[in-house]
Design a protein around this motif. Structure first.
Motif: not given
Ligand code: SF4
Length: 1010
Positions: A359, A363, A369, A378, A401, A405, A421, A424
């Motif tokens: 990811t 991203p 994701w 997760c 992504g 989110l 986040v 990542v």
């Protein structure tokens, strides 16, 4: 006096050497062996220090306190260093021959092995350069290859030297030069080398250097009468004899029973006689699993007869050919020396880490994701409810992504998304290798997987095996990180910033073949060894497995950097590199030594299938016996050879008749209906089987929709799955517009447009304006669906819009022409009119069947009328029922709509002229049920064949009643009307495909219901 003992096949000097070593004080003698198996074996005797050959250089340096002067480079660091050199040479334009290969990991690995080969062959870069220069007839292109290869080798060696790093071969060279310079003080008076079949150039040089100050004794197989068998040891034997070792021919000492003594003595000798195959068996199986089962079965028998498990050994050429062997032993209750392992990369923690890093590589990629958010960890670590999230994918499409989110933040406010986040984001930045290692190490500590696992275990949420896997995974992750850190430092890349992609590549490389040990092997269990690692040991019972083509002998491919032909020419130029033929000789030797390990019984086995059969060794062995006296026994499971309880249960359950005792045991283990269960897959399809979807009912059915009714008619089991269990097929939204969405778009646009022209004859209006109006309605409906997130705008949207518009514009043209041709003007009056639905215009259609009421619901696309007569239209953007389905009462939607119109709108039957489909993609009305007397009045009926309205309605009424009764009784057999559609939600549940496969051979491909 240095001595070389020339041994017969299978013989060893180990015991004599150990005995001799007792004359020396501990530490004055050193035993050198090729691997850990023998180190343990000698260690058990407790009289002499033992080392593995590759540790001998370290030992020499350690004793002389020189170990601080060097640092051993790790294999990952070697590859990183080579990658750096390749990159530099590419940038400098110095790699042209290898340029196309330079990016591949395979090239780096091959290069590392080839450099290792050169090193072990004691080839200095200058020698290689000289050999290349003297190589005649080399083309320009190949000279380019030689030059580049030598530059890579030279640079690699120089870099190691500059960093004071040594690979294994470098350590040999260091130790040899130290000995040569007479600087080494050695405590050893005597050195023993046992169980070797070859020494490479570096090892031979080390022995030569040691022989100047120590007395050396070596035992090695060599038999001049068996040149083929001795090819594997010829070089070592010849080289040592040339080093002034006194050669002593040792007589054979091992006693073997039955035919084994003759076989070992005559193996690979010409002109031998034939003997009975006493004590030598051959087993054939149909798969590696069956072969393993057959071997364990035989072993169990031996143990049951009182054989000590320590007297049995299983030999394979390579353990990778027999995955799951340890589990098989465990399942059959036989202890083994093999540890129980499981793959590392398939576990939850590494899976989560890899998806996290992937990811970070991309991203903004929504799939990355989605994959990350779907991981077990997760949910656990960041609180995202993955099941709920996956449901959302059905109704919402996330093009990026970021859009996903943004949705997550509102949908899962309690989740620690910001933390995830941020992590990542941090990984996405460039860091040094050490920084990446630190970030991941910190996170691992923060996640505290072991602590969590411990708590879960205390709460009985996980078992001990799971704890072992979790702890093993965490430890292995930390080990990979340590290895990476060392590799970054040793290769000089510790200060260099790298991308997360590069970091991920190294992680994957280091973890790909790793395993986690669930349980250590039982030292007193059955030994399972690789044939290449043992020789000079005997066991009364030897099971030699894998005598299959390509497995033993093992297939070896030519090295592609320098092939056998080039190697032969390099040999003439003084560069000694191994050729494929040497591997063949080695394999032959391994087989010979494996035979010689057996003293009482030798059980050989293989598995054969369409791809390969028994190997050449089996044929060679058969030549020692009179024809037809030695044949493979085919392994099948019978009541007498079941290796485990489960296998015996399965076997007995298949028998047509059982004794009382067996019947009682199976009933206890499998339940009293075990015989029924085993035949269920076949009997459930026979006649009115009670096992084909009969779940029993309460005799009630309060409501039923038109689509559910149609689904039941198509296949009752699919109705059960979709409508009762509500297990609709899970399918995430994508940027592709699905048929259901395009169908909605057509319906909405047509309803919007016609809603403004109810009871208007379109053929009397301005067609251009109508077209413009329809286009506007289409654009607005399309935009509304985009706004709701049901349709996604993509680069292909314009093309798709053009297609939808072409369908709609053709519809309008056709609609105008139909209305123009109608003798009686039946014009749209009701659009998208629902009945029995929430907030629908009409109430449910209640039908009384067997004195009980069932309420039906549905939505009619369009009702046309002139105030007197009526027709019903159903738009179809995809497939629609055939005339035959309608006639047989398998398509009940239109009849139900007609009943609704009649009953809910008080329209007399004779006023309903019919109901039909409008095939949007074909731009015409098709199929349906119509009052034939009206054919001349409706233009689409003039030429078409349609089903008679009255007959269909009569048939449909009967069919609706039958379906309602069947549902009330809970009857849902898997009985598809036609071929099962791939999108059926029952596809993976009903097992109908199994039945169909069985039936096809008998009945042909006709599975239509009568
Ligand atoms: S796959 Fe076929 S048999 Fe199974 S439920 Fe679907 S339609 Fe019926």
């Amino acid at each position: 006096m240095n001595t070389l003992y020339s041994l017969s096949l299978g013989e060893t000097m180990r015991s004599c050497f150990i005995e001799d070593a007792r004359k020396y004080a501990y530490g004055e003698a050193l035993f050198v062996v090729p691997g850990n198996y023998f180190r343990q074996l000698v260690k058990k005797q407790g009289s002499v220090r033992t080392v593995i050959m590759d540790y001998l250089p370290n030992e020499i340096l350690r004793i002389n306190a020189k170990e601080k002067n060097y640092q051993r480079i790790s294999r990952p660091a070697q590859e990183m260093l080579l990658k750096t050199i390749i990159k530099e040479m590419l940038e400098a334009g110095e790699l042209t021959y290898f340029e196309p290969l330079a990016d591949g990991d395979g090239f780096v690995k091959n290069l590392a092995s080839f450099i290792g080969e050169l090193s072990r062959s004691w080839v200095a870069p200058e020698e290689l350069d000289r050999a290349f220069a003297a190589w005649e007839g080399r083309t320009d292109r190949l000279q380019e290859k030689d030059r580049e290869l030598n530059k890579l080798y030279t640079t690699y060696r120089a870099r190691l030297q500059a960093r004071n790093l040594y690979d294994v071969d470098g350590l040999y060279r260091l130790a040899i030069s130290f000995l040569e310079a007479n600087e080494a003080k050695l405590p050893w008076k005597k050195l023993y080398f046992s169980e070797f079949y070859q020494f490479d150039d570096l090892q031979r040089e080390l022995i030569r250097a040691l022989s100047k100050s120590c007395d050396i004794q070596i035992g090695i197989f060599f038999d001049g009468q068996r040149p083929e068998l001795s090819k594997a040891t010829l070089n070592a034997y010849g080289d040592l004899a040339g080093l002034d070792f006194q050669v002593i021919k040792e007589p054979a000492k091992i006693k073997r029973a039955g035919s084994l003594a003759f076989i070992v003595e005559n193996w690979q000798k010409m002109g031998h006689k034939k003997i009975e195959p006493q004590g030598i068996t051959l087993l054939e199986a149909t798969s590696p699993e069956r072969e393993m089962a057959g071997v364990i079965t035989s072993i169990k028998k031996l143990i049951a007869q009182g054989t000590n498990p320590g007297d049995i050994v299983v030999l394979v050429r390579s353990l990778t050919d027999y995955a799951g062997f340890s589990d098989m032993f465990k399942a059959y209750g036989v202890p083994t020396s093999l540890p129980q392992v499981t793959s590392f990369s398939g576990q939850a923690l590494p899976d989560f880490l890899v998806k996290l890093l992937k990811t970070a590589v991309n991203p903004n990629k929504v799939e990355a994701w989605q994959n990350l958010l779907a991981t077990e960890y997760c949910s656990e670590l960041y609180g995202v409810d993955k099941a709920k999230l996956e449901e959302e994918y059905n109704s919402k499409f996330f093009p990026t992504g970021n859009s996903l989110l943004a949705f997550l933040k509102t949908a899962f406010p309690a989740a620690s998304l910001d933390e995830l986040v941020a992590l990542v984001k941090n990984f996405s930045k460039k860091h040094t290798g050490k920084e990446f290692v630190d970030i991941l190490s910190t996170e691992l500590a923060h996640w505290d997987m072991s602590g969590r696992a411990g708590k879960a275990y205390q709460q009985d949420a996980i078992d001990l095996d799971r704890i072992k896997i979790l702890a093993g995974c965490e430890n292995f992750c930390l080990k990979i990180l340590q290895d990476m850190e060392l590799a970054f430092a040793q290769s000089g890349k510790d200060e260099e910033k790298i991308t997360v992609d590069e970091f991920l590549t190294i992680w994957l490389d280091l973890s790909k073949d790793a395993t986690i040990t669930l349980q250590k092997g039982n030292a007193r269990g059955i030994q399972v060894l690789e044939a290449a690692n043992v020789q000079g040991v005997t066991f009364p019972y030897v099971f030699l497995m894998g005598l299959r083509e390509g497995v033993f002998p093992k297939i070896k491919f030519e090295n592609w950097l320098y092939n056998d032909k080039e190697r032969a020419l390099l040999h003439d130029l003084g560069i000694n590199l191994q050729q494929t033929s040497a591997n063949v000789a080695m394999d032959r030797y391994f087989f010979g030594t494996a035979l010689a390990m057996a003293t009482d019984e030798l059980h050989m086995s293989y598995y054969a299938d369409d791809i390969a059969g028994p190997s050449g060794y089996v044929e060679e062995m058969a030549q020692y016996f009179p024809p037809q006296t030695w044949q493979a026994e085919k392994f099948t499971i019978t009541g007498n050879n079941c290796a485990g309880k489960q296998e015996l249960l399965n076997f007995l359950a298949q028998l047509p008749q059982l004794g009382d005792k067996e019947q009682a045991w199976l009933t206890k283990e499998l339940g009293k209906n075990f015989s029924l269960k085993k035949t269920l897959d076949n009997t459930r399809w026979m006649g009115e089987s009670p096992y084909n979807g009969k779940i029993g009912g309460k005799g009630e059915l309060s409501s039923l929709s038109a689509s559910a009714l149609d689904l039941y008619a198509k296949c009752p089991f699919s109705y059960l799955v979709a409508k009762e269990w509500k297990t609709e097929a899970w399918e995430p939204l994508t940027d592709e517009i699905k048929p259901t969405v395009s169908g909605d778009l057509y319906h909405l646009t047509l309803a919007r447009f016609l809603g403004k022209h109810l009871q208007e004859d379109l053929s009397t209006l301005d067609s251009a304006k109508l077209m413009e109006e329809l286009h506007k309605d289409f654009r607005e409906e399309y935009a509304a669906l985009v706004e709701k997130g049901i349709i996604t705008e993509t680069p292909l949207s314009e093309q798709e819009k053009k297609f939808y518009w072409s369908v709609l514009s053709k519809w309008l043209t056709k609609e105008i022409s139909y209305q123009e041709g109608e003798t009686v003007k039946l014009l749209p009056k009701e659009l998208e009119v629902g009945f029995g639905l929430t907030d629908s215009k009409w109430p449910a259609l209640e039908l009384t069947i067997d004195n009980k009421v069932t309420a039906f619901s549905g939505q009619i696309d369009r009702i046309d009328t002139d105030g007197e007569s009526y027709i019903i239209t159903d738009y179809k953007s995809g497939a629609f029922p055939s005339g035959s389905d309608i006639a047989h009462g398998y398509a009940l939607q239109l009849p139900l709509y007609a009943l609704a119109l009649e009953n809910l709108c008080n329209v007399a039957t004779e006023k309903i002229w019919g109901a039909g489909y409008y095939a949007l993609k074909e731009s015409r009305r098709k199929s349906g049920m119509w009052n034939k007397e009206k054919n001349s009045m409706l233009p689409w009926l003039a030429t078409g064949r349609s089903q008679d309205y009255g007959e269909v309605m009569e048939k449909a009424m009967g069919q609706i009643a039958s379906i309602v009764r069947a549902i009330r009784q809970g009857l849902f057999p898997a009985a598809p009307l036609k071929n099962c559609p791939a999108y059926c939600p029952g596809y993976d549940i009903c097992r109908y495909r199994l039945n169909r496969t069985l039936n096809l051979s008998e009945e042909g491909d006709n599975n239509e219901r009568a």
